[in-house]
Motif scaffolding. Structure first.
Motif, PDB file in Angstrom:
ATOM      1  N   ALA A   1       0.941  -1.318  -0.102  1.00  0.00           N
ATOM      2  CA  ALA A   1      -0.191   0.054  -0.041  1.00  0.00           C
ATOM      3  C   ALA A   1       0.820   1.311   0.129  1.00  0.00           C
ATOM      4  CB  ALA A   1      -0.961  -0.167   1.172  1.00  0.00           C
ATOM      5  N   ILE A   2       2.040   1.220   0.537  1.00  0.00           N
ATOM      6  CA  ILE A   2       3.033   2.394   0.731  1.00  0.00           C
ATOM      7  C   ILE A   2       4.119   2.190  -0.451  1.00  0.00           C
ATOM      8  CG2 ILE A   2       2.184   2.978   2.896  1.00  0.00           C
ATOM      9  CD1 ILE A   2       4.994   2.134   3.722  1.00  0.00           C
ATOM     10  N   ASP A   3       4.466   0.983  -0.700  1.00  0.00           N
ATOM     11  CA  ASP A   3       5.671   0.794  -1.648  1.00  0.00           C
ATOM     12  C   ASP A   3       5.545  -0.273  -2.564  1.00  0.00           C
ATOM     13  OD1 ASP A   3       8.225   0.668  -2.568  1.00  0.00           O
ATOM     14  OD2 ASP A   3       9.033   0.275  -0.656  1.00  0.00           O
ATOM     15  N   ARG A   4       4.940  -0.089  -3.646  1.00  0.00           N
ATOM     16  CA  ARG A   4       4.613  -1.101  -4.751  1.00  0.00           C
ATOM     17  C   ARG A   4       5.910  -1.316  -5.508  1.00  0.00           C
ATOM     18  NH1 ARG A   4      -0.434  -2.800  -4.797  1.00  0.00           N
ATOM     19  NH2 ARG A   4      -2.203  -1.278  -4.183  1.00  0.00           N
ATOM     20  N   GLY A   5       7.046  -0.825  -5.306  1.00  0.00           N
ATOM     21  CA  GLY A   5       8.292  -0.883  -6.081  1.00  0.00           C
ATOM     22  C   GLY A   5       9.519  -1.604  -5.390  1.00  0.00           C
ATOM     23  N   MET A   6       8.922  -2.492  -4.386  1.00  0.00           N
ATOM     24  CA  MET A   6       9.834  -3.450  -3.807  1.00  0.00           C
ATOM     25  C   MET A   6      10.326  -4.602  -4.931  1.00  0.00           C
ATOM     26  SD  MET A   6       7.984  -3.988  -0.100  1.00  0.00           S
ATOM     27  CE  MET A   6       6.273  -3.729  -0.829  1.00  0.00           C
ATOM     28  N   VAL A   7      11.664  -4.942  -4.272  1.00  0.00           N
ATOM     29  CA  VAL A   7      12.093  -5.902  -5.342  1.00  0.00           C
ATOM     30  C   VAL A   7      12.554  -7.060  -4.602  1.00  0.00           C
ATOM     31  CG1 VAL A   7      14.122  -6.291  -7.011  1.00  0.00           C
ATOM     32  CG2 VAL A   7      12.828  -4.188  -6.930  1.00  0.00           C
ATOM     33  N   ILE A   8      11.906  -8.441  -4.988  1.00  0.00           N
ATOM     34  CA  ILE A   8      12.672  -9.592  -4.319  1.00  0.00           C
ATOM     35  C   ILE A   8      13.598  -9.952  -5.186  1.00  0.00           C
ATOM     36  CG2 ILE A   8      12.135 -12.097  -3.578  1.00  0.00           C
ATOM     37  CD1 ILE A   8       9.092 -10.709  -3.202  1.00  0.00           C
ATOM     38  N   ASP A   9      14.759 -10.553  -4.497  1.00  0.00           N
ATOM     39  CA  ASP A   9      15.803 -10.723  -5.049  1.00  0.00           C
ATOM     40  C   ASP A   9      16.913 -11.783  -4.537  1.00  0.00           C
ATOM     41  OD1 ASP A   9      17.896 -10.444  -7.120  1.00  0.00           O
ATOM     42  OD2 ASP A   9      18.871  -8.564  -6.167  1.00  0.00           O
ATOM     43  N   ASN A  10      17.828 -12.384  -5.153  1.00  0.00           N
ATOM     44  CA  ASN A  10      18.770 -13.118  -4.603  1.00  0.00           C
ATOM     45  C   ASN A  10      18.403 -14.270  -3.893  1.00  0.00           C
ATOM     46  OD1 ASN A  10      21.359 -14.117  -4.776  1.00  0.00           O
ATOM     47  ND2 ASN A  10      21.795 -12.520  -2.790  1.00  0.00           N
ATOM     48  N   VAL A  11      17.073 -15.132  -4.089  1.00  0.00           N
ATOM     49  CA  VAL A  11      16.532 -16.248  -3.536  1.00  0.00           C
ATOM     50  C   VAL A  11      17.495 -17.463  -3.887  1.00  0.00           C
ATOM     51  CG1 VAL A  11      14.553 -17.766  -3.013  1.00  0.00           C
ATOM     52  CG2 VAL A  11      14.475 -15.199  -3.238  1.00  0.00           C
ATOM     53  N   HIS A  12      18.056 -18.191  -2.997  1.00  0.00           N
ATOM     54  CA  HIS A  12      18.934 -19.124  -3.252  1.00  0.00           C
ATOM     55  C   HIS A  12      19.011 -20.152  -2.312  1.00  0.00           C
ATOM     56  CE1 HIS A  12      21.974 -16.403  -1.659  1.00  0.00           C
ATOM     57  NE2 HIS A  12      22.702 -17.419  -1.546  1.00  0.00           N
ATOM     58  N   LEU A  13      19.513 -21.291  -2.761  1.00  0.00           N
ATOM     59  CA  LEU A  13      19.750 -22.318  -1.587  1.00  0.00           C
ATOM     60  C   LEU A  13      21.110 -22.240  -1.261  1.00  0.00           C
ATOM     61  CD1 LEU A  13      19.091 -25.219  -0.292  1.00  0.00           C
ATOM     62  CD2 LEU A  13      20.270 -26.160  -1.996  1.00  0.00           C
ATOM     63  N   VAL A  14      21.350 -22.112   0.199  1.00  0.00           N
ATOM     64  CA  VAL A  14      22.557 -21.713   1.016  1.00  0.00           C
ATOM     65  C   VAL A  14      23.303 -22.856   1.079  1.00  0.00           C
ATOM     66  CG1 VAL A  14      23.793 -20.534   3.027  1.00  0.00           C
ATOM     67  CG2 VAL A  14      21.598 -19.568   2.038  1.00  0.00           C
ATOM     68  N   GLU A  15      22.555 -23.850   1.814  1.00  0.00           N
ATOM     69  CA  GLU A  15      23.276 -25.422   2.240  1.00  0.00           C
ATOM     70  C   GLU A  15      22.553 -26.243   2.234  1.00  0.00           C
ATOM     71  OE1 GLU A  15      26.499 -26.658   5.655  1.00  0.00           O
ATOM     72  OE2 GLU A  15      25.230 -24.572   5.974  1.00  0.00           O
ATOM     73  N   LYS A  16      22.691 -27.624   2.090  1.00  0.00           N
ATOM     74  CA  LYS A  16      21.773 -28.470   2.242  1.00  0.00           C
ATOM     75  C   LYS A  16      22.789 -29.780   2.604  1.00  0.00           C
ATOM     76  CE  LYS A  16      21.618 -32.207  -0.701  1.00  0.00           C
ATOM     77  NZ  LYS A  16      21.824 -33.496  -0.273  1.00  0.00           N
ATOM     78  N   ASP A  17      22.152 -30.675   3.506  1.00  0.00           N
ATOM     79  CA  ASP A  17      23.055 -31.782   3.849  1.00  0.00           C
ATOM     80  C   ASP A  17      22.252 -32.959   4.066  1.00  0.00           C
ATOM     81  OD1 ASP A  17      25.333 -32.930   4.511  1.00  0.00           O
ATOM     82  OD2 ASP A  17      24.942 -32.277   6.823  1.00  0.00           O
ATOM     83  N   GLY A  18      22.514 -34.175   4.172  1.00  0.00           N
ATOM     84  CA  GLY A  18      21.702 -35.460   4.396  1.00  0.00           C
ATOM     85  C   GLY A  18      21.486 -35.844   2.997  1.00  0.00           C
ATOM     86  N   GLY A  19      21.285 -37.269   2.837  1.00  0.00           N
ATOM     87  CA  GLY A  19      20.847 -38.165   1.674  1.00  0.00           C
ATOM     88  C   GLY A  19      22.314 -38.350   0.691  1.00  0.00           C
ATOM     89  N   LYS A  20      21.680 -39.173  -0.304  1.00  0.00           N
ATOM     90  CA  LYS A  20      22.821 -39.705  -1.193  1.00  0.00           C
ATOM     91  C   LYS A  20      23.661 -38.567  -1.760  1.00  0.00           C
ATOM     92  CE  LYS A  20      22.759 -41.668  -5.516  1.00  0.00           C
ATOM     93  NZ  LYS A  20      21.871 -42.605  -6.592  1.00  0.00           N
ATOM     94  N   SER A  21      23.262 -37.351  -2.061  1.00  0.00           N
ATOM     95  CA  SER A  21      24.105 -36.482  -2.720  1.00  0.00           C
ATOM     96  C   SER A  21      24.868 -35.682  -1.541  1.00  0.00           C
ATOM     97  CB  SER A  21      23.461 -35.326  -3.441  1.00  0.00           C
ATOM     98  OG  SER A  21      22.392 -34.682  -2.626  1.00  0.00           O
ATOM     99  N   GLY A  22      24.722 -35.841  -0.596  1.00  0.00           N
ATOM    100  CA  GLY A  22      25.407 -35.200   0.732  1.00  0.00           C
ATOM    101  C   GLY A  22      25.351 -33.875   1.047  1.00  0.00           C
ATOM    102  N   HIS A  23      26.467 -33.105   1.172  1.00  0.00           N
ATOM    103  CA  HIS A  23      26.407 -31.829   1.712  1.00  0.00           C
ATOM    104  C   HIS A  23      26.725 -31.093   0.256  1.00  0.00           C
ATOM    105  CE1 HIS A  23      28.397 -28.130   3.269  1.00  0.00           C
ATOM    106  NE2 HIS A  23      27.270 -28.321   4.038  1.00  0.00           N
ATOM    107  N   PHE A  24      25.920 -29.770   0.290  1.00  0.00           N
ATOM    108  CA  PHE A  24      26.141 -28.563  -0.693  1.00  0.00           C
ATOM    109  C   PHE A  24      26.312 -27.157  -0.073  1.00  0.00           C
ATOM    110  CE2 PHE A  24      23.885 -25.139  -2.651  1.00  0.00           C
ATOM    111  CZ  PHE A  24      24.542 -25.180  -3.942  1.00  0.00           C
ATOM    112  N   GLN A  25      27.140 -26.628  -0.311  1.00  0.00           N
ATOM    113  CA  GLN A  25      27.400 -25.277   0.152  1.00  0.00           C
ATOM    114  C   GLN A  25      27.337 -24.379  -0.782  1.00  0.00           C
ATOM    115  OE1 GLN A  25      27.992 -24.429   3.819  1.00  0.00           O
ATOM    116  NE2 GLN A  25      27.738 -22.611   3.260  1.00  0.00           N
ATOM    117  N   PHE A  26      26.671 -23.434  -1.047  1.00  0.00           N
ATOM    118  CA  PHE A  26      26.499 -22.273  -1.869  1.00  0.00           C
ATOM    119  C   PHE A  26      27.850 -21.621  -2.324  1.00  0.00           C
ATOM    120  CE2 PHE A  26      25.814 -17.765  -3.656  1.00  0.00           C
ATOM    121  CZ  PHE A  26      25.188 -18.134  -4.875  1.00  0.00           C
ATOM    122  N   GLY A  27      28.363 -21.648  -3.379  1.00  0.00           N
ATOM    123  CA  GLY A  27      29.795 -20.800  -3.665  1.00  0.00           C
ATOM    124  C   GLY A  27      30.851 -21.892  -3.716  1.00  0.00           C
ATOM    125  N   GLU A  28      30.591 -23.200  -3.313  1.00  0.00           N
ATOM    126  CA  GLU A  28      31.588 -24.034  -3.413  1.00  0.00           C
ATOM    127  C   GLU A  28      31.876 -24.543  -4.800  1.00  0.00           C
ATOM    128  OE1 GLU A  28      31.419 -27.267  -0.492  1.00  0.00           O
ATOM    129  OE2 GLU A  28      31.781 -26.171   1.182  1.00  0.00           O
TER     130      GLU A  28
END
Length: 165
Positions: A132-159
């Motif tokens: 109502a006061i700011d229709r110009g907001m921008v959603i950005d940079n949504v991403h997986l940072v880290e995941k662990d477990g399972g067959k594929s193991g560990h993931f760290q964003f940027g590695e």
């Protein structure tokens, strides 16, 4: 092709992958994203003066609810019993809020989509509460940072991929 497509049946039609034989393991995923806004909008969020109420409290609950509904929204996602969902906020005291969600389960498949949906919904709720006061907001940079477990193991964003198990 040495890597057959896993989401197609023998008629080349979409299917949900059969995870029956997979091992139950503890699995965790963390995602993050930002919403940029006018400085006055962030000031009003801090002051608690938005007409729709406590923006971050409502957004946090919305993100939690979204994670629990992932299989209803994303066609090939399995219904997963989630054992924990936590959403945190930080901001730069100027014009940006960062939402970070962590989702946990002890199951046969991971929770990456659940945590990404939690972040997206959290940020969309902030937008909804403030539009109502700011229709110009921008959603950005949504991403997986880290995941662990399972067959594929560990993931760290940027590695580098070769350093990931």
């Amino acid at each position: 092709m040495s890597d057959p497509l896993t989401h197609f049946n023998d008629q080349n039609r979409a299917k949900m992958v059969d995870v029956t034989a997979k091992q139950v393991t503890a699995r965790t995923a963390t995602a993050t994203g930002t919403i940029r806004m006018q400085p006055a909008t962030l000031d009003r969020i801090h002051a608690g003066t938005m007409k729709k109420g406590d923006v971050l409290a409502v957004a946090q609950v919305a993100g939690i609810m979204a994670a629990k509904q992932t299989s209803n929204l994303i066609p090939m996602c399995h219904l997963i019993p989630l054992t924990g969902i936590d959403i945190h906020f930080t901001d730069n005291n100027q014009d940006t809020i960062t939402a970070t969600a962590t989702v946990k389960t002890k199951h046969v498949t991971g929770v990456e989509i659940e945590t990404l949906l939690a972040v997206q919904t959290t940020l969309l709720t902030i937008y909804d509460m403030c539009k109502a006061i700011d229709r110009g907001m921008v959603i950005d940079n949504v991403h997986l940072v880290e995941k662990d477990g399972g067959k594929s193991g560990h993931f760290q964003f940027g590695e580098a991929p070769e350093s990931q198990a």
